[in-house]
Structure formats: C-alpha cells, structure tokens
Design a protein around this motif. Structure first.
Motif, PDB file in Angstrom:
ATOM      1  N   HIS A 147     -52.122 -96.093  -4.647  1.00  0.00           N
ATOM      2  CA  HIS A 147     -51.158 -97.109  -5.046  1.00  0.00           C
ATOM      3  C   HIS A 147     -50.507 -97.642  -3.783  1.00  0.00           C
ATOM      4  N   ALA A 148     -51.104 -98.664  -3.205  1.00  0.00           N
ATOM      5  CA  ALA A 148     -50.611 -99.160  -1.926  1.00  0.00           C
ATOM      6  C   ALA A 148     -49.460-100.145  -2.071  1.00  0.00           C
ATOM      7  N   PRO A 203     -60.038 -89.829   0.509  1.00  0.00           N
ATOM      8  CA  PRO A 203     -60.159 -90.431  -0.822  1.00  0.00           C
ATOM      9  C   PRO A 203     -59.388 -91.743  -0.851  1.00  0.00           C
ATOM     10  N   PRO A 204     -59.840 -92.696  -1.671  1.00  0.00           N
ATOM     11  CA  PRO A 204     -59.157 -93.996  -1.666  1.00  0.00           C
ATOM     12  C   PRO A 204     -57.684 -93.864  -2.039  1.00  0.00           C
ATOM     13  N   ALA A 205     -56.893 -94.701  -1.451  1.00  0.00           N
ATOM     14  CA  ALA A 205     -55.453 -94.655  -1.722  1.00  0.00           C
ATOM     15  C   ALA A 205     -55.190 -95.035  -3.174  1.00  0.00           C
TER      16      ALA A 205
END
Lengths: 315, 463, 340
Positions: free
Chosen positions: B21-22, B17-19
């Motif tokens: 909070h990078a 799943p998309p990250a």
C-alpha cells in the motif's frame, strides 16, 4: 461530433465599457471517444473556453451543440442537472476543488447523492470501487482533503467526476499545479480511464509536452483565438504556426546534451492583455516573422495541409 | 558503512515482495474543527480566556444557586460596607423610644465660667444599633452639644462630627443611632449656655459591638432572643449604598449584561448570515440594492436611535429598557456581519468545489447548506466572539449613562453608575462591576483572537 | 578539491518539525557542495525537503515548530548553522540572494519596486539615495526590464509575473551576493517566460560569477541549467553528481523513474513511465530506503536497512550499488570507490 462549439465567444465587461476578449470566435468540436488537448499560456482563454463550453460561464456569442442539441446560452440549476450525467469536469487547483469540510467519501459520493437522492451509506461500495480505481484505498474514505498530497487530491477529483459515468470530461489544467512526476501519474490515469470508459475529453493544459501523450488532436490558443488545430503527434513534431513552434521550442528537454546545443529561440515580451483587441493577428506583436498584413487583418483558421488547420497569413 | 554490507548475506538481496500500500497516510485524521481545537489548545492565552469565559458563565448561571442572598434586600445598617466574610452580631431589643436621663438644671454660680461635662457614661451596651450616653449636669448649661470622632481628638477643635444638641437644660442624655459601625468612637459632650460653649468637654471612648434588633433578626429568620449572638451574612464584595450585597448584584447584573451581550450578537449575526448570504449567493441587482440598504443602516447614529426607541416604547427617564436596547443593537449592528458573510460567500461561490457541485446538478439549497454555510462558519464564529464583548460594553455604557437598565434592576453598567457617586469613600462599589466588565470584555476578545488564529485556513497544510 | 573551491558546503543537515501527534523529519542527513560560479540543481517532488533544506540554511523556517537538529553549512569559511539571527540576517540578502516561486508574496505590495531595491542598497551597501536610484536603474536594465526609469516607480501589481520575477532577481543580486538561491523560480510561469528567465539567470551567472542553487521539480530545467545535481527524495539526497552523470549514468532507480516520467520532444518516447504510489510521509519514515515501496527493483534489505551512500563524486544511496546486489537497470558506480 459529440459536442461542438461554433464561433463561441466570451467577453467580460470592465468598467468604462472596455471588454476582455477572453474567447473570441472559437470553433472546436470533440468527437465521441476523442481526446482533444487544448493548449495555451495563461491569458490565452483556454480555461474560459472550457467553462463557457459547458455552461459555467454564460456565452457572449456563438453556440454549442451537444449531440446536435443546442445548449442554453445561460445555465440555471436545472440545466446543470440535466447535463450532469453527460458532462463532468475536473479542476486545476487540487486544493480549492475539494470542500475542506467534507470527507473523501462525501466528496466522491456527492454526484450520486445529488442525482439519486440515496443515503450516503448505500453508496459506499461504489465509492470504494472508484477510490480504488483511481489508485487510492478504502481506508482513505473518512479522511479530509488537507491530509492528501496534490496528486492524490486530483485523483479524488477524478473519482468525483467519473462516478456519475459521464460521456464527456472537461479537464481544466488538471496537472498544472503538480510535480512533473505526479503529472505523469495523472495523465496516465486519465488515459486509462478514457480508454476503458470510452470517454470524450477536452484536456486543457499550458504546455504541449505532457498533453500529447493523451490527445488525439491538439488545439493551440493564443489571446482568445484558436490558432492551430491538428492531429496530436503531427502538430507536436511539425508545428506550423510560428507561435506553436516557439512554444514547443521553449520547453526545456530533459537532456543536458540537447540543451547545451540549443539554439536560443525566445519569444520576446509577454502575452498582451486581451482588452479591446483590434482586428489583426493576435500574435503579430510578438511574432518574429510578422509582416505588414499581419497587423491589418485577422487570419482565419484554414486547412493548410490535410487535417491541419492554422490561422496564419504566412502559410 | 562498508561494514554493514559485510553483515548482509545474498538472501538480503533477493527481490522483496511487492509493496502492499504505497499511498498509506500515517498521520492521525483530523476534521476542520478538531484541527482548530488543537490549535486553540496550543494557544495558552486563548485557552485561559476560554476557561475564563466558561467560569464567567458558570458564575452567572450557577452562582445564584450557591450565593443565595437576595440582591434586592436592603440593609440600612450595612450601607457601603467594604468586603467582609460575615461577622457575629448581638441581638438587642428594638431601640424604641428611650426616655433618656433627666436631671435638674443648675444655676451658674456668679463669676464662674461653664465647666466641662463630668461623668460621661454609656447606658447599657454600646452596639451598632445605638449608643446611649448620659452625663452630669453642668452648672449654668442651657443645652449640650454632642460630637463623635473616629479617633481620639487631639485638640478642642478636632471633635469630629457634630451629632446634635440637647434642647433643654434638664436633658442629660443622647442616643446616637447615626450609621454606627463596629469600631471605637470618641464622644465629646460640651456644655453651652445658649451663647457660648464651654472651653472644654469630656471625651469618652466607646467601642461598639455589631448588633441587630430583634425585629431585624426575625426578618432575616435569625434567632430573635435578646442577648443571643447570631451570624450575619457575608459580603465578599461589600455592600452598596443601600446595603445590598454587591456579589449578588454582580451575579444578577451579569444576567442582564450577558443576555444582551450574547443574544444581541446571535440575533444580528443570524440576520447578517441570511442577508449577506442572499446578497452573496444571488448577486446582481438584488445584491447592489440590498447592500446599499445595509450601507444606509451603517450610517445611522446608534445613540439617537436608542433614544428614539425608548421614546417609541414609552420608556421614560429612569426606567429600565432592556428590550429597546436589544432592538437598537440588533437593528443597527447587522450590516457589518452581512458584509462579512457576503464577502465570504462571494469568495467561496467561485471555489472549484462549488462549481463541481453545480456541475453535478446541485440545487441552490444544497449548495448553500452543504458547501457555503459550513465554510463560512469559521469566520462567523470569530465575528461572534468579537461581537459579544462589543455588545456587553455597549450595554454597560448605555446603562452607565442611564439609557439602559435603571435601578433597581442591576446591571454592571448601572452598578458602575451607582458606584461612581461613592467612588472616593467606598471604591469597591465601582471597582467590582468595572472589574467584571473589563474581565469579560478582555476574555471574549482574547478568545476571539485565538479562534481567529486557530481557524485561519491559510495555516493548514500538510507539511 | 579544496574547501575554498566551494561557495557553499552543507554537511549532514537534519531538520525536524513538531506537528500534532509527532515529529516530521523533513530533512534527514543532507549534504551537498556548491561549486563557485556553477549551478547546483536540487531536484525532487513536493514534500521531499528541498525547500526546507535551503530555508533552514537561511534561517527562514519558523522555529518552533521547526528545528535544525544536526549539521553544518559553510558559506566560504563562515558557518551558518547556529549563529545569531542578526548575523544570519546580515548574510541573507548581502552574501546570499534568494528568489522564490511567487515573487508577489516576497515583495511589499505598498512600496514601489524601485524603493524596495534601493532600500536594500542603502541598508547593505550604504549607498546614498541618489546613488541607489542610479544603481536600481542599472540593475533593472541588467535584468532586461524595459524602460527601467519608468518601471522603477511602479508598484508590484503593475508588473506581470515574468517582469516581477525579473524585479525579484534584480533585488536579490543588488548586493552582489556570492550565492543565489532560486526556489522554483519558474514553476508559476508560462514556458515562454520560463525560457526567458532561465536565460537571464545563465547570463547573470557568467557576467557576475554567481554560484546558483536551483530548486526545481522539472528535469528539463535541470538539464538546461545545472552543472551539478542533487536528487532529493523523502528528506535525503538519494543521488548526486555532475549533470551528465545524473542524466546519462543514473545510479538510483528514483532518478531513472523521474526521467522516464518526463515528457520529451523525442518522437521515439511514445509512452510515459510512471512511478507508482506517493512518497512516504516523513511523519513516520520507513525504516529502510524511503523509495523501497515504490521501487521495482526493491530487495529484502531495502525494506529494513537504510542504504549507505556509494560512490565518490557521483554518489547514490541505493543497495543496488552494493557488490552483493544483482544486476539492475541502474548504472553501477565503482564499488571499490565507496564514500567514507
């Protein structure tokens, strides 16, 4: 033109009556929604030009008009207040451009707090909006600048400048102190914001390769003089001035094969000090093609091809 | 490592799943002052000096609540006593006049020489108030000489302190009231015929007991019954040459020393901030003129001005002058802090964040109080910490040479001055005030060192 | 290849720093080999541990708060990790030269350039004062400083940035070191000066047989200078190999991302591709791959298991190299040729 400098000059006095010709008769305008990239090595006067243009330095000569209106030669606090909603700036040093004693929230809210005199709490939503718009997060609000990386700080500086929604943004080497990969982030962010807000921008940098991705036009300065001006892609791929050619050729290309086949084109020597310059071509001393006349007469910036202005006797 | 991949299944290689909070910052957030405090806490030397400074302040401010002895109370029975934790004393009658013991003058038999005194006896109890001696008459003696010694005399030449002599042959007694301490004395009485002394005398060892008189007991609010045993006040740092408690005087003297030491730097640094701030912020001709004035003030000799101020205020030699001392310190010390602040302001004024605030339309007052002052507070705090010991030492020095606080007001410098006279016989009178001066100066200096390290912004970075 | 083909060989190096509230794992298991007479570029963003790696080899990190928790580094046959500071001091300057991003801070501002270089010659090579002076002039000439006889007696502030970096290079090669470590040597310089300095380093390498470790964040400089490349990210080497492997057969998404983010003289490259986000703070490194949060190809396994190093001479720490992984933009290394 949104802002237009005509024969703008900025000299600094040294002891003994000598003068530093930091900016020597530079004429440059920026149209609405236009991005002008201003490129030059250190000592070329590009940053001084940007700061003199918007009043951070007093002008030594020439004039600047904003929407046709003459800007003062010397700025007071009231003049800055008047132009605060029109012109803003982002700075080179991501470490020195944020007050270390203020939180990110206080820093970004500063412009609105000064202009509207509102309490900081009332500004929170707007600050969060801008923080997210530059790719940061609401839980960064209460943190201090030293906790952020260079690229993150630079984005805070962008949010601070843009929250007052100016029309013109002066970017003073916003990427020079950053890693290449982070430079791309900042350039892309500025490009997006410029397009969505319809900003005009003066983008100052020390090499052309990154600037060409955001600029409509590019200008090259050398030793206080504007030596070449033209549409960005055109100027980058077909530079006319010998200095511009060498500047572009010096830049290493991220391609080992290309680099192995490189014919070395080096400019010998370094940019001389801009103290008490004589009336000749500023680049003559380092120019591989210089002729006798280059040492006698200062070339004027003239249109050699449609839209292409170059200050060189040889063209 | 290849084993790992055998334990993995194809599901592990499905897209993640998309990250969320990078740009997460995981470290605890610290403000400038929190960060400085953490650094200071790590510096053990600076931290202990901070505790020492706090202890000194508590000692000065709260000490007198716990140590209630009057620092002005003179006790002539307790002059220059060494450190002691108090002692019991007997209450005795006021000495009054002692009529003494009289006898007949005996003629000297022909051909005989003066003999030794006999029957040397103490009348009543031997106390620190008085020792009353009497003896039998020696034939032919015109008067008697009385000596007192701290140790048993080992020869006729080593009789000790000559206390006095009787005036008439009938007088056969002597009352010793000379600075008696609770210890053993060896009294020797020698007869004299007016021309020559007897070849030998009689020596008596007398052990005195600490005692106070009923009058003294009443004065101190103690039980004033003769024969009662009372507890005398403790003197952990001993007493001075007037019998005053050194501890109480150190506490009281600390008030003067610390008052000068803290108020003077606060005042001159405040002046320095305003003056240096104006120079640094406005710059130009104003800056040049004001800084030349500051240079002029730096060149003025401090001691000369100190003397002039005392004369100007009509303070003669031997009188206390706290105010002229404060004035001289403040008026002659501000230029260095003004220079420091000016330099800092000049530096910060060029910082990009100040330019950014100007671009945003900030007024001068906003710039000064929002950007400039908070950023010079660190160096100013360090300067203040170094200025305090300097002022304390100046005060001590001036009082020591008699230019500052004079008796009876105690100050550490004045006490050192008094103590130096009895340095050899009772060194504690000099050592305690000198120790406190040194300790305070050292503590503030170490604290300043630690603060400077802790506030050094060059050390602050992310990595 | 045999050990003696390497000028410097670093294995499983780990460096930590104590900070408020915890430990920063600045370097996590870094290995690389520097071939003799070749240039190894260590590439990465600030904070990736590239400078800490070489500084720890040289004993230049403050301890405490820093410490080397693991690993070895062999200069020729001599171990550098764990030896006495005095022994390391003797090696530093004599067998390993160093140049920095900011030469001004590495030179003593109160001593002339000539004296600083001469001092090194006298201490490390035992030259007499007059012999040292002649040697300094020779060194300055070698680094293409004009009028070396005059420049010799000047102070650092009288030199421009480019000249100062040349003087720094002269100082670092004064004792004919085997290895030269260049930590961002041209980052603070203009591109025209950068080109001059890079050319000088190349010339010195071929004339002196220097082995160079070049630390940089600029792939353009790497392409011009390097023979071998180690790409560092979040305290680890994520990809390493020959320069052509790295540029033309990138086997790690981070390397691909870096390349896409570089500006190019190629007119066809009209858009910069950026890597979103920021590197993880090594105060609390993620459990899996450090790049997973920024990676477009991230898989479930990337989030919680650190990837092993795949490949042999061209290595990559990426789960995309696993036989189970789906097809991806990165070049697949021969998976049966796994590193052990």
């Amino acid at each position: 033109m949104l802002i237009e400098a005509t024969a703008l000059r900025k000299f600094f006095s040294l002891s003994g009556g000598r003068q530093v010709h930091a900016v020597d008769e530079v004429s440059l305008g920026i149209a609405e929604h236009e991005v002008v990239g201003l490129v030059g090595e250190s000592g070329s006067g590009k940053t001084t030009f940007g700061k003199t243009l918007i009043g951070l330095h007093d002008k030594s000569g020439g004039e600047v008009r904003y929407r046709g209106e003459l800007l003062p030669a010397r700025y007071g606090a009231a003049d800055f207040r008047k132009q605060a909603s029109e012109i803003q700036m982002i700075f080179q040093d991501p470490y020195g451009s944020l007050n270390p004693r203020m939180t990110i929230f206080e820093i970004i809210a500063e412009g609105l707090a000064i202009r509207e005199g509102r309490s900081l709490a009332a500004l929170r939503d707007k600050v969060v909006y801008w923080l997210e718009r530059v790719g940061l997060h609401a839980d960064h609000l209460s943190r201090y600048p030293h906790e952020f990386s260079g690229g993150q700080r630079q984005r805070v500086g962008i949010a601070r400048a843009l929250i007052v929604e100016p029309k013109l943004l002066i970017c003073d080497e916003p990427i020079s102190a950053l890693d290449v990969s982070v430079q791309a982030q900042v350039v892309q962010l500025l490009g997006e914001l410029q397009a969505s807000m319809g900003l005009s921008m003066l983008f100052i940098a020390h090499d052309l390769s990154m600037v060409r991705y955001v600029s409509n036009r590019m200008a090259v300065m050398y030793l206080g003089s504007l030596i070449e001006l033209g549409p960005a892609e055109d100027l980058y791929f077909r530079p006319l001035h010998p200095y511009t050619q060498l500047l572009i050729a010096s830049n290493p290309e991220p391609d080992p094969e290309h680099e192995r086949q490189r014919q070395d084109q080096l400019i010998s020597g370094e940019i001389p000090s801009p103290v008490d310059l004589k009336a000749h071509c500023r680049f003559a001393g380092r120019c591989p093609k210089a002729e006798a006349r280059c040492f006698e007469e200062r070339p004027a910036l003239r249109e050699v091809l449609p839209g292409r202005l170059v200050a060189c006797h040889l063209l | 490592m290849s084993k790992q991949s055998f334990q993995l299944s194809a599901a592990d290689f499905a897209p993640a799943p998309p990250a969320t909070h990078a740009e997460r910052i995981v470290r605890p957030s610290l403000s400038y002052w929190q960060d400085a405090w953490l650094r200071l806490k790590k510096n053990r030397r600076a931290l202990s000096s901070l505790y020492l400074v706090i202890a000194l302040l508590l000692f000065t401010l709260l000490g007198p609540w716990f140590w209630t002895q009057d620092y002005t109370l003179q006790d002539l029975d307790m002059i220059s006593q060494g450190p002691s934790w108090g002692s019991a004393a007997l209450v005795v009658e006021d000495p009054g006049a002692w009529e003494g013991v009289r006898g007949d003058a005996l003629p000297l038999p022909q051909g005989q020489e003066l003999g030794a005194t006999t029957q040397l006896t103490v009348e009543g109890a031997a106390t620190t108030q008085y020792v009353r001696l009497y003896w039998n008459a020696v034939p032919g003696a015109q008067h008697y000489l009385i000596y007192r010694n701290d140790h048993a005399p080992d020869s006729g030449q080593d009789l000790g302190l000559p206390l006095g002599e009787t005036l008439r042959p009938e007088e056969l007694s002597f009352a010793d009231r000379l600075q008696l301490r609770p210890q053993t004395y060896w009294y020797t009485v020698i007869a004299s015929d007016g021309l020559t002394e007897a070849a030998s005398g009689t020596t008596l060892a007398v052990t005195t007991e600490r005692a106070i008189t009923t009058t003294q007991a009443r004065e101190r609010g103690l039980e004033a019954t003769v024969g009662a045993s009372v507890q005398l006040p403790a003197h952990p740092f001993g007493t001075d040459y007037l019998g005053r408690d050194v501890l109480a005087r150190i506490m009281e003297g600390a008030r003067v020393s610390l008052f000068i030491g803290i108020v003077a730097p606060l005042l001159f640094i405040a002046i320095g901030i305003v003056y240096g701030g104006i120079c640094g912020y406005f710059g130009g001709t104003l800056d040049i003129v004001l800084m030349r004035i500051a240079d002029f003030v730096i060149a003025l000799p401090f001691l000369l001005f100190m003397i002039l101020f005392r004369i100007g205020f009509g303070i003669g030699p031997g009188e206390s002058g706290i105010f002229p001392m404060l004035l001289a310190l403040v008026l002659l010390s501000w230029p260095s802090s003004a220079r420091l602040v000016r330099g800092q302001i000049l530096q910060i004024r060029g910082e990009a964040y100040v330019q950014a605030a100007r671009m945003l339309g900030a007024r001068s007052l906003y710039l000064i109080f929002r950007h400039l002052v908070p950023n010079v507070m660190g160096p100013i705090l360090v300067t203040l910490t170094f200025a305090i010991p300097m002022a304390i030492f100046t005060e001590a020095f001036l009082s020591f040479i008699g230019m500052g606080v004079s008796p009876p007001t105690p100050s550490w410098g004045a006490m050192s001055n008094e103590g130096i006279r009895t340095m050899l016989s009772s060194p504690h009178e000099l050592l305690f005030p000198a120790f406190f001066i040194s300790l305070t100066v050292l503590a503030f200096n170490l604290l300043g060192d630690g603060l400077r390290d802790a506030l050094d912004s060059r050390l602050r970075s992310r990595e | 290849m045999m050990t003696h083909d390497y000028a410097l060989q670093v294995d499983n190096l780990a460096v930590e720093f104590d900070t408020y509230g915890g430990v920063v794992q600045a370097v996590r298991d870094v290995s690389f080999k520097l071939r003799k007479g070749k240039t190894l570029a260590i590439v990465g963003e600030s904070g990736c541990g590239k400078s800490v790696t070489v500084q720890s080899l040289m004993g230049l990190i403050p301890m405490p708060p820093g410490r080397i928790t693991r690993g070895s580094a062999r200069l020729g046959n001599d171990e550098l990790i764990g030896i006495a500071p005095a022994a390391l001091n003797a090696i530093r300057g004599k067998r390993i030269g160093m140049i920095f991003q900011d030469p001004m801070s590495a030179l003593n501002p109160t001593m002339t350039i000539g004296r600083q270089i001469a001092e090194t010659l006298v201490v490390h090579r035992g030259l007499s004062a007059s012999a040292a002076r002649a040697e300094v002039i020779e060194l300055l000439r070698l680094t293409q400083i004009s009028q070396p006889e005059k420049r010799l007696d000047q102070y650092p502030f009288e030199f421009s940035g480019g000249m100062l970096q040349r003087a720094m290079i002269a100082l670092s090669i004064a004792c004919k070191p085997e290895v030269l470590i260049a930590d961002e040597p041209t980052t603070a310089l203009d591109v025209t000066i950068q080109a001059q300095i890079l050319l000088l380093l190349q010339e010195l390498q071929s004339s002196h047989g220097l082995s160079i470790i070049l630390i940089t964040h600029d792939l353009g400089v790497v392409a011009r200078m390097a023979h071998d490349v180690a790409v560092m990210y979040a305290g680890q080497v994520v990809e390493s190999g020959l320069v052509d492997d790295i540029f033309y057969r990138s086997a790690h998404p981070y390397t691909l991302g870096l390349r896409a983010a570089m500006p190019s003289n190629d007119p066809r490259k009209r858009q910069l591709q950026i890597i979103p986000g920021s590197p993880p703070d090594l105060f609390a490194p993620p459990p899996g791959c450090g790049f997973a949060d920024r990676c477009a190809q991230a898989m479930r396994v990337c989030r919680d298991t650190p990837p092993p190093a795949y490949g042999h001479t061209h290595q990559a720490r990426c789960w995309l190299q696993d036989p189970l992984a789906p097809a991806s933009p990165v070049t697949s290394l021969m998976v049966n040729n796994k590193a052990d």
